[in-house]
Design an enzyme around this catalytic site. Sequence first.
Site, PDB file in Angstrom:
ATOM      1  N   SER A   1      71.614  71.233  80.591  1.00  0.00           N
ATOM      2  CA  SER A   1      72.112  71.506  81.940  1.00  0.00           C
ATOM      3  C   SER A   1      71.305  72.677  82.494  1.00  0.00           C
TER       4      SER A   1
ATOM      5  N   LYS B   1      59.619  83.565  76.524  1.00  0.00           N
ATOM      6  CA  LYS B   1      58.735  84.376  75.670  1.00  0.00           C
ATOM      7  C   LYS B   1      57.350  84.510  76.316  1.00  0.00           C
TER       8      LYS B   1
ATOM      9  N   THR C   1      72.010  91.988  63.897  1.00  0.00           N
ATOM     10  CA  THR C   1      71.815  90.859  62.966  1.00  0.00           C
ATOM     11  C   THR C   1      70.320  90.598  62.754  1.00  0.00           C
TER      12      THR C   1
ATOM     13  N   TYR D   1      54.759  80.275  69.989  1.00  0.00           N
ATOM     14  CA  TYR D   1      54.722  79.268  71.054  1.00  0.00           C
ATOM     15  C   TYR D   1      54.831  79.899  72.451  1.00  0.00           C
TER      16      TYR D   1
ATOM     17  N   LEU E   1      66.505  89.757  62.306  1.00  0.00           N
ATOM     18  CA  LEU E   1      65.264  90.543  62.307  1.00  0.00           C
ATOM     19  C   LEU E   1      65.456  91.886  62.991  1.00  0.00           C
TER      20      LEU E   1
ATOM     21  N   PRO F   1      56.433  86.439  65.394  1.00  0.00           N
ATOM     22  CA  PRO F   1      56.634  86.007  64.010  1.00  0.00           C
ATOM     23  C   PRO F   1      56.634  84.483  63.911  1.00  0.00           C
TER      24      PRO F   1
ATOM     25  N   ASP G   1      75.348  93.806  77.055  1.00  0.00           N
ATOM     26  CA  ASP G   1      74.767  92.490  77.355  1.00  0.00           C
ATOM     27  C   ASP G   1      73.511  92.759  78.180  1.00  0.00           C
TER      28      ASP G   1
HETATM   29  C1  HXC Z   1      72.486  71.870  74.747  1.00  0.00           C
HETATM   30  C2  HXC Z   1      73.714  73.836  74.938  1.00  0.00           C
HETATM   31  C3  HXC Z   1      73.624  74.057  73.538  1.00  0.00           C
HETATM   32  C4  HXC Z   1      72.919  73.069  72.764  1.00  0.00           C
HETATM   33  C5  HXC Z   1      74.760  75.688  74.396  1.00  0.00           C
HETATM   34  N1  HXC Z   1      74.417  74.882  75.418  1.00  0.00           N
HETATM   35  N2  HXC Z   1      74.284  75.208  73.252  1.00  0.00           N
HETATM   36  N3  HXC Z   1      73.159  72.774  75.542  1.00  0.00           N
HETATM   37  N4  HXC Z   1      72.375  72.021  73.406  1.00  0.00           N
HETATM   38  N5  HXC Z   1      72.782  73.202  71.451  1.00  0.00           N
HETATM   39  C6  HXC Z   1      74.771  75.040  76.818  1.00  0.00           C
HETATM   40  C7  HXC Z   1      76.284  75.069  77.054  1.00  0.00           C
HETATM   41  O1  HXC Z   1      76.834  73.775  77.112  1.00  0.00           O
HETATM   42  C8  HXC Z   1      76.351  75.794  78.404  1.00  0.00           C
HETATM   43  O2  HXC Z   1      75.987  74.950  79.461  1.00  0.00           O
HETATM   44  C9  HXC Z   1      75.226  76.825  78.292  1.00  0.00           C
HETATM   45  O3  HXC Z   1      74.321  76.308  77.296  1.00  0.00           O
HETATM   46  C10 HXC Z   1      75.752  78.181  77.865  1.00  0.00           C
HETATM   47  O4  HXC Z   1      76.411  78.012  76.608  1.00  0.00           O
HETATM   48  P1  HXC Z   1      77.535  78.995  76.075  1.00  0.00           P
HETATM   49  O5  HXC Z   1      77.955  78.496  74.738  1.00  0.00           O
HETATM   50  O6  HXC Z   1      78.580  79.199  77.128  1.00  0.00           O
HETATM   51  O7  HXC Z   1      76.729  80.375  76.001  1.00  0.00           O
HETATM   52  P2  HXC Z   1      76.935  81.613  75.035  1.00  0.00           P
HETATM   53  O8  HXC Z   1      78.267  81.572  74.338  1.00  0.00           O
HETATM   54  O9  HXC Z   1      76.601  82.827  75.830  1.00  0.00           O
HETATM   55  O10 HXC Z   1      75.822  81.390  73.908  1.00  0.00           O
HETATM   56  C11 HXC Z   1      74.453  81.550  74.181  1.00  0.00           C
HETATM   57  C12 HXC Z   1      73.630  80.633  73.281  1.00  0.00           C
HETATM   58  C13 HXC Z   1      73.986  80.873  71.784  1.00  0.00           C
HETATM   59  C14 HXC Z   1      72.136  80.960  73.560  1.00  0.00           C
HETATM   60  C15 HXC Z   1      73.906  79.197  73.635  1.00  0.00           C
HETATM   61  O11 HXC Z   1      73.213  80.030  70.963  1.00  0.00           O
HETATM   62  C16 HXC Z   1      73.816  82.310  71.363  1.00  0.00           C
HETATM   63  O12 HXC Z   1      74.709  83.151  71.524  1.00  0.00           O
HETATM   64  N6  HXC Z   1      72.628  82.672  70.817  1.00  0.00           N
HETATM   65  C17 HXC Z   1      72.283  84.064  70.401  1.00  0.00           C
HETATM   66  C18 HXC Z   1      71.532  84.120  69.106  1.00  0.00           C
HETATM   67  C19 HXC Z   1      70.389  83.172  68.971  1.00  0.00           C
HETATM   68  O13 HXC Z   1      70.223  82.201  69.712  1.00  0.00           O
HETATM   69  N7  HXC Z   1      69.583  83.411  67.952  1.00  0.00           N
HETATM   70  C20 HXC Z   1      68.412  82.607  67.631  1.00  0.00           C
HETATM   71  C21 HXC Z   1      67.157  83.257  68.061  1.00  0.00           C
HETATM   72  S1  HXC Z   1      65.914  82.541  67.128  1.00  0.00           S
HETATM   73  P3  HXC Z   1      77.097  74.207  80.389  1.00  0.00           P
HETATM   74  O14 HXC Z   1      76.307  73.470  81.412  1.00  0.00           O
HETATM   75  O15 HXC Z   1      77.877  73.292  79.460  1.00  0.00           O
HETATM   76  O16 HXC Z   1      77.957  75.295  80.992  1.00  0.00           O
HETATM   77  C22 HXC Z   1      64.499  82.403  67.972  1.00  0.00           C
HETATM   78  C23 HXC Z   1      63.355  81.988  67.029  1.00  0.00           C
HETATM   79  C24 HXC Z   1      62.237  81.295  67.653  1.00  0.00           C
HETATM   80  O17 HXC Z   1      64.422  82.629  69.135  1.00  0.00           O
HETATM   81  C25 HXC Z   1      61.109  80.874  66.728  1.00  0.00           C
HETATM   82  C26 HXC Z   1      61.440  80.309  65.396  1.00  0.00           C
HETATM   83  C27 HXC Z   1      60.239  79.997  64.553  1.00  0.00           C
HETATM   84  P1  NAP Z   2      69.577  86.496  65.591  1.00  0.00           P
HETATM   85  O1  NAP Z   2      70.020  87.134  64.333  1.00  0.00           O
HETATM   86  O2  NAP Z   2      70.425  85.442  66.200  1.00  0.00           O
HETATM   87  O3  NAP Z   2      69.314  87.647  66.641  1.00  0.00           O
HETATM   88  C1  NAP Z   2      69.561  87.564  68.021  1.00  0.00           C
HETATM   89  C2  NAP Z   2      70.321  88.806  68.426  1.00  0.00           C
HETATM   90  O4  NAP Z   2      70.350  88.902  69.857  1.00  0.00           O
HETATM   91  C3  NAP Z   2      71.775  88.821  67.956  1.00  0.00           C
HETATM   92  O5  NAP Z   2      72.028  90.037  67.288  1.00  0.00           O
HETATM   93  C4  NAP Z   2      72.582  88.743  69.236  1.00  0.00           C
HETATM   94  O6  NAP Z   2      73.778  89.491  69.112  1.00  0.00           O
HETATM   95  C5  NAP Z   2      71.627  89.355  70.252  1.00  0.00           C
HETATM   96  N1  NAP Z   2      71.874  88.928  71.613  1.00  0.00           N
HETATM   97  C6  NAP Z   2      71.933  87.654  72.076  1.00  0.00           C
HETATM   98  N2  NAP Z   2      72.214  87.652  73.381  1.00  0.00           N
HETATM   99  C7  NAP Z   2      72.325  88.951  73.763  1.00  0.00           C
HETATM  100  C8  NAP Z   2      72.581  89.599  74.984  1.00  0.00           C
HETATM  101  N3  NAP Z   2      72.811  88.892  76.112  1.00  0.00           N
HETATM  102  N4  NAP Z   2      72.625  90.948  75.031  1.00  0.00           N
HETATM  103  C9  NAP Z   2      72.406  91.653  73.899  1.00  0.00           C
HETATM  104  N5  NAP Z   2      72.148  91.110  72.710  1.00  0.00           N
HETATM  105  C10 NAP Z   2      72.095  89.777  72.639  1.00  0.00           C
HETATM  106  O7  NAP Z   2      68.137  85.814  65.402  1.00  0.00           O
HETATM  107  P2  NAP Z   2      66.758  86.385  64.796  1.00  0.00           P
HETATM  108  O8  NAP Z   2      66.141  85.259  64.089  1.00  0.00           O
HETATM  109  O9  NAP Z   2      66.976  87.658  64.101  1.00  0.00           O
HETATM  110  O10 NAP Z   2      65.912  86.636  66.113  1.00  0.00           O
HETATM  111  C11 NAP Z   2      65.501  87.941  66.502  1.00  0.00           C
HETATM  112  C12 NAP Z   2      64.268  87.852  67.390  1.00  0.00           C
HETATM  113  O11 NAP Z   2      63.175  87.314  66.657  1.00  0.00           O
HETATM  114  C13 NAP Z   2      64.424  86.967  68.606  1.00  0.00           C
HETATM  115  O12 NAP Z   2      63.731  87.542  69.711  1.00  0.00           O
HETATM  116  C14 NAP Z   2      63.746  85.684  68.198  1.00  0.00           C
HETATM  117  O13 NAP Z   2      63.297  84.931  69.297  1.00  0.00           O
HETATM  118  C15 NAP Z   2      62.605  86.263  67.384  1.00  0.00           C
HETATM  119  N6  NAP Z   2      61.981  85.322  66.443  1.00  0.00           N
HETATM  120  C16 NAP Z   2      62.641  84.946  65.319  1.00  0.00           C
HETATM  121  C17 NAP Z   2      62.021  84.111  64.413  1.00  0.00           C
HETATM  122  C18 NAP Z   2      62.685  83.693  63.123  1.00  0.00           C
HETATM  123  O14 NAP Z   2      62.097  82.891  62.389  1.00  0.00           O
HETATM  124  N7  NAP Z   2      63.855  84.213  62.790  1.00  0.00           N
HETATM  125  C19 NAP Z   2      60.733  83.628  64.681  1.00  0.00           C
HETATM  126  C20 NAP Z   2      60.087  84.025  65.847  1.00  0.00           C
HETATM  127  C21 NAP Z   2      60.731  84.886  66.724  1.00  0.00           C
HETATM  128  P3  NAP Z   2      75.116  89.111  69.945  1.00  0.00           P
HETATM  129  O15 NAP Z   2      75.298  87.636  69.791  1.00  0.00           O
HETATM  130  O16 NAP Z   2      76.185  89.946  69.320  1.00  0.00           O
HETATM  131  O17 NAP Z   2      74.844  89.529  71.356  1.00  0.00           O
END
Ligand code: HXC
Ligand code: NAP
Length: 292
Positions: free
Chosen positions: A114, A171, A26, A156, A28, A197, A74
Amino acid sequence: MIEKENLMLREGALKDEVIIVTGGGTGLGRSMAEGFSLLGAKVSIWGRRLEVVQKTAAEITAATGNEVSALACDVRNYDEVETSLNLVIAKFGKVTGLVNNAAGNFISPTERLSHRAFDIVLDIVLKGGKNCILACGKYWIKEKLQGNVLSITTTYATTGSGYVVPSAAAKAGMLAITRSLAVEWAKYNIRFNTISPGPFPTKGAWDRLFPEAISNRFDFTKKIPLGRVGNHHELANLASYIMSDFSAFMTGEELIIDGGEWLKGAGEFNFLDMIKPEEWDELEKIVRGVKS
Ligand code: HXC
Ligand code: NAP
């Protein structure tokens, strides 16, 4: 899909590369994988959801004609990482590069988190990144192969940021690993760099960091001197350069691609952007007046 005409490197520039992109199904990660594949690399994309990486791999291969492997992995689990690495080596004969891109993140006041919520982000980003670096590094060192690691961080990682503290900590850890191993493993010809980024629209980031309830109230492009968000091909080009031998002398670097966003926040007087040109006449008079 990234368009071929938006790529800066020549066709075939990555044809000898085999690159793993974690989180490549997905956002980036996908865009970087598309760029690498368009330039001739063999790519393996990893993610927790097999159906997502498989669909993306099929779409990239259909567009580029180059093979893309899709693995459910994972990155938090070292054994899964090692098994996936061995599957890629068995399929493509070698691995030349790793892009640590997988991440988890969401906005929250830290006191509402948490300990498990804090851990989940640390585990995906820092522990996952460490697992992939250790597995690939041991393989490159044992086989006496050169290696190339790019980790996707954020601005950040250096400045810190409230409301995304687990992500900032993870990070920053990746940046520290990058700068440390760039020196320690240079003797093995393994390079380490990061790209930080600024905002590049993706569903994963936007849903969790800029939900409508916030973006309706706050135009964050105003924080960016260039007045816009990033285009995915701009990141894919920078990443392709780092994953190519054209950047062979670059290691330990953090490359920031954010339209000037973090500097705008940091510079003491950058807030004076709000002063209109016609207001400067009056202000100049006041300031000059101090002397007399
Ligand atoms: C507070 C939260 C929460 C929220 C989850 N939790 N979401 N707590 N606020 N919004 C808590 C849950 O209650 C749980 O704690 C624990 O976190 C684990 O949550 P799960 O839902 O069981 O985990 P999981 O299904 O594995 O999901 C992981 C995740 C989810 C990180 C929470 O968001 C995910 O899958 N993310 C992957 C993709 C992603 O995040 N992409 C964005 C990257 S962008 P408890 O105590 O209840 O058990 C990025 C850009 C940065 O990094 C810079 C931008 C400019
Ligand atoms: P995204 O589409 O949500 O990408 C995150 C990816 O990580 C998903 O494909 C997810 O797939 C995978 N992932 C999450 N947990 C994983 C695990 N345990 N094992 C393997 N794969 C896992 O978000 P994005 O915006 O493209 O972000 C990509 C990268 O860019 C991240 O490092 C983010 O911090 C960085 N970044 C993004 C931005 C922005 O503006 N978009 C800015 C600065 C930095 P599954 O859920 O299927 O595992």
